[in-house]
Design a protein around this motif. Structure first.
Motif, PDB file in Angstrom:
ATOM      1  N   ILE A 114      51.686 -95.247   1.771  1.00 12.19           N
ATOM      2  CA  ILE A 114      50.731 -96.248   1.290  1.00 12.19           C
ATOM      3  C   ILE A 114      50.207 -97.146   2.399  1.00 12.19           C
ATOM      4  O   ILE A 114      48.989 -97.262   2.599  1.00 12.19           O
ATOM      5  N   TYR A 115      51.100 -97.790   3.139  1.00 17.30           N
ATOM      6  CA  TYR A 115      50.648 -98.734   4.166  1.00 17.30           C
ATOM      7  C   TYR A 115      49.793 -98.064   5.232  1.00 17.30           C
ATOM      8  O   TYR A 115      48.942 -98.719   5.846  1.00 17.30           O
ATOM      9  N   ASP A 116      50.009 -96.790   5.470  1.00 15.80           N
ATOM     10  CA  ASP A 116      49.287 -96.115   6.547  1.00 15.80           C
ATOM     11  C   ASP A 116      47.995 -95.450   6.078  1.00 15.80           C
ATOM     12  O   ASP A 116      47.362 -94.728   6.835  1.00 15.80           O
ATOM     13  N   GLY A 119      42.209 -96.843   3.931  1.00 14.56           N
ATOM     14  CA  GLY A 119      41.262 -97.628   3.136  1.00 14.56           C
ATOM     15  C   GLY A 119      41.227 -99.112   3.429  1.00 14.56           C
ATOM     16  O   GLY A 119      40.191 -99.762   3.216  1.00 14.56           O
ATOM     17  N   LEU A 120      42.340 -99.679   3.878  1.00  8.64           N
ATOM     18  CA  LEU A 120      42.413-101.104   4.212  1.00  8.64           C
ATOM     19  C   LEU A 120      43.042-101.254   5.585  1.00  8.64           C
ATOM     20  O   LEU A 120      43.952-100.504   5.936  1.00  8.64           O
ATOM     21  N   ASP A 121      42.577-102.239   6.344  1.00 10.53           N
ATOM     22  CA  ASP A 121      43.200-102.509   7.643  1.00 10.53           C
ATOM     23  C   ASP A 121      44.501-103.283   7.416  1.00 10.53           C
ATOM     24  O   ASP A 121      44.725-103.847   6.330  1.00 10.53           O
ATOM     25  N   LEU A 127      47.403-109.560   3.412  1.00  9.72           N
ATOM     26  CA  LEU A 127      46.874-110.595   2.518  1.00  9.72           C
ATOM     27  C   LEU A 127      47.111-110.213   1.061  1.00  9.72           C
ATOM     28  O   LEU A 127      47.500-111.057   0.241  1.00  9.72           O
ATOM     29  N   VAL A 128      46.859-108.933   0.731  1.00 12.43           N
ATOM     30  CA  VAL A 128      47.117-108.467  -0.634  1.00 12.43           C
ATOM     31  C   VAL A 128      48.601-108.619  -0.962  1.00 12.43           C
ATOM     32  O   VAL A 128      48.971-109.106  -2.047  1.00 12.43           O
TER      33      VAL A 128
END
Length: 201
Positions: A114-116, A119-121, A127-128
């Protein structure tokens, strides 16, 4: 004990032994358009685009020491170390003596899978995460780890505190207060200057 099942397009019942048709651990799988049951060795995994199960021998998918699992965990640990540093690694180490499987899934799934994702930096992901942990409440140990991770990936104390303040609108003031004090502990421990006050407060 037996029960009968009827096909939607047929009047011929088919016999199902026991409650296999409802049992998540059953070895029988049924086609929606067929009267024949399929035997699956061990447990079955289903493709999202088809009805055919993938055979998995025994409990291979639960074996955290398999070659595939170890590869995923190694990748997840690399991502974890890059984001959370020693604080994240120490969490995995602490789980080794009581629930290595949980530690594996934190590393392999949460961070490796997930973390890698692209889609999101990393800044946006932290922040999420800070917002969600603030809203959940009772997650101050994890929140402290992720406040540290937020600093690691380039968020400023001002941005972290502002994210928690924003969460207060939806999560309530008590949880925002607890999260703010948890962040303050991290800033103090790392010698990070507190966010400056100002007229916009």
């Amino acid at each position: 004990m037996t029960s009968t099942q009827h096909d939607a397009g047929s009047t011929a019942p088919r016999e199902v032994t026991g409650t296999a048709q409802h049992d998540a651990g059953s070895t029988a799988q049924h086609d929606a358009g067929s009267t024949a049951s399929r035997e699956v060795t061990g447990t079955a995994q289903h493709d999202a685009g088809g009805t055919a199960p993938r055979e998995v021998t025994g409990t291979a998918q639960h074996d955290v020491t398999s070659a595939a699992s170890l590869d995923r965990r190694r990748h997840g640990l690399d991502v974890l170390a890059r984001i959370d540093g020693d604080a994240g690694t120490s969490v995995i180490d602490a789980l080794a003596g009581i629930s290595p499987a949980l530690g594996h899934h934190v590393a392999a799934f949460a961070f490796g899978d997930i973390y890698d994702r692209p889609g999101l930096d990393p800044r946006s992901r932290q922040l999420v995460t800070i917002g969600v942990l603030t809203a959940l409440g009772g997650c101050e140990p994890q929140l402290r780890v992720h406040v540290g991770a937020a600093l690691n990936v380039g968020l400023t104390p001002e941005e972290i505190v502002e994210a928690i303040l924003h969460a207060a609108v939806y999560a309530g003031f008590p949880r925002a207060l607890n999260a703010t004090f948890a962040a303050k502990e991290v800033f103090e421990a790392r010698g990070v200057p507190m966010p400056p006050g100002g007229d916009h407060a």
